[in-house]
Design a protein around this motif. Structure first.
Motif, PDB file in Angstrom:
ATOM      1  N   GLN A 171      77.419 109.845   8.683  1.00 13.60           N
ATOM      2  CA  GLN A 171      76.086 110.064   8.133  1.00 13.60           C
ATOM      3  C   GLN A 171      75.058 109.193   8.838  1.00 13.60           C
ATOM      4  N   ASP A 226      71.705 110.525  10.721  1.00 12.72           N
ATOM      5  CA  ASP A 226      70.382 110.045  10.309  1.00 12.72           C
ATOM      6  C   ASP A 226      69.649 109.354  11.458  1.00 12.72           C
ATOM      7  N   TYR A 257      61.861 115.089   4.307  1.00 20.57           N
ATOM      8  CA  TYR A 257      62.777 114.198   5.017  1.00 20.57           C
ATOM      9  C   TYR A 257      62.973 112.878   4.283  1.00 20.57           C
ATOM     10  N   GLN A 300      67.951 117.763  10.800  1.00 18.77           N
ATOM     11  CA  GLN A 300      68.159 117.267   9.451  1.00 18.77           C
ATOM     12  C   GLN A 300      69.115 118.160   8.664  1.00 18.77           C
TER      13      GLN A 300
END
Length: 271
Positions: A61, A65, A150, A270
């Motif tokens: 993750q 990101d 976001y 995203q």
């Protein structure tokens, strides 16, 4: 005959623009490889729950990101240079604001849904005509929506609300995420020059929104709290902008993007 210093400055500006453009494009390829590989690993985890340890899932993750943040920064850096490096006239035209905002919301909604974010649009009227530069206005709204989605967090909410007035109208984009840092909100509202904050996110997208709003004759005011972030845009019915940008110049190169490509670009990293 052109002044030698002017010619030299223009040449330096072209070289800087070519460098920044090449830099951002060079970043795009490895970032796409990283994101594609991370998505492949994430898909394996979805198909076989428990195949990764909690530490491995956290690392995956973090990779996604961080790559997404870098990609957005590269796009904003290029936008900032293109939009603020050379003066150009803005082009006002009549825009039916309600249907136009509804279309932008519909474009962003599928991307928001993939983030687990519910996006809602409401207007206090069925029709509202304003004079504005559509391309700049679209960039402001899309940037605010993408920021809200976001930074709002998964399973969050984003609202875009239009409140009509007599001479001026209020457009609000808000979310229920962790909220914009107070120091960044104060810097944006006081119109200080851009400088990257120490917290997550560069703030460059909001800075660009502020400059675009000034060019349009709009006013942007940002508030942040633990309950979320709200961006309020005051929009005149007529054309209050100067028509040509001197203190906040916008490049003529601005008008190139296809709308759907702009939205896909904002959210492609995203998923």
């Amino acid at each position: 005959m052109d002044d030698p210093k002017t010619v030299q400055d223009q040449d330096a500006q072209r070289r800087e623009q070519a460098f920044l453009s090449g830099f951002c494009q060079d970043m795009e390829s490895p970032l796409n490889v990283i994101l594609t590989g991370a998505e492949f690993l994430a898909e394996a985890a979805r198909r076989s729950p428990g195949c990764y340890t909690p530490q491995q899932e956290h690392a995956l993750q973090s990779i996604q990101d961080s790559a997404a943040v870098l990609g957005r920064m590269a796009e904003n850096i290029l936008d900032a240079y293109q939009c603020l490096s050379a003066g150009a006239a803005v082009r006002p035209q009549a825009v039916e604001l309600v249907s136009h905002l509804e279309r932008l919301a519909q474009l962003v909604a599928p991307c928001a849904a993939r983030q687990g974010v519910a996006l809602a649009f409401s207007a206090g009227t069925q029709s509202l005509a304003v004079m504005t530069d559509r391309i700049l206005a679209d960039r402001v709204v899309l940037n605010l929506l993408s920021n809200a989605v976001y930074h709002g967090g998964a399973r969050g909410h984003v609202w875009m609300e239009l409140e009509p007035g007599e001479d001026k109208h209020l457009l609000r984009v808000r979310d229920d995420g962790p909220g914009l840092p107070a120091a960044l909100a104060d810097r944006l509202n006081s119109e200080q020059p851009f400088s990257p904050p120490s917290t997550r996110g560069s703030g460059l997208g909001l800075y660009l929104c502020r400059e675009f709003c000034k060019a349009l004759g709009w006013h942007m005011y940002i508030t942040g709290s633990p309950q979320g972030t709200s961006a309020e845009l005051t929009i005149p019915s007529g054309w209050d902008a100067a028509g040509e940008l001197h203190s906040s110049p916008v490049s003529a190169m601005l008008e190139a993007d296809d709308m759907r490509r702009m939205v896909q670009r904002e959210f492609a990293q995203q998923k």
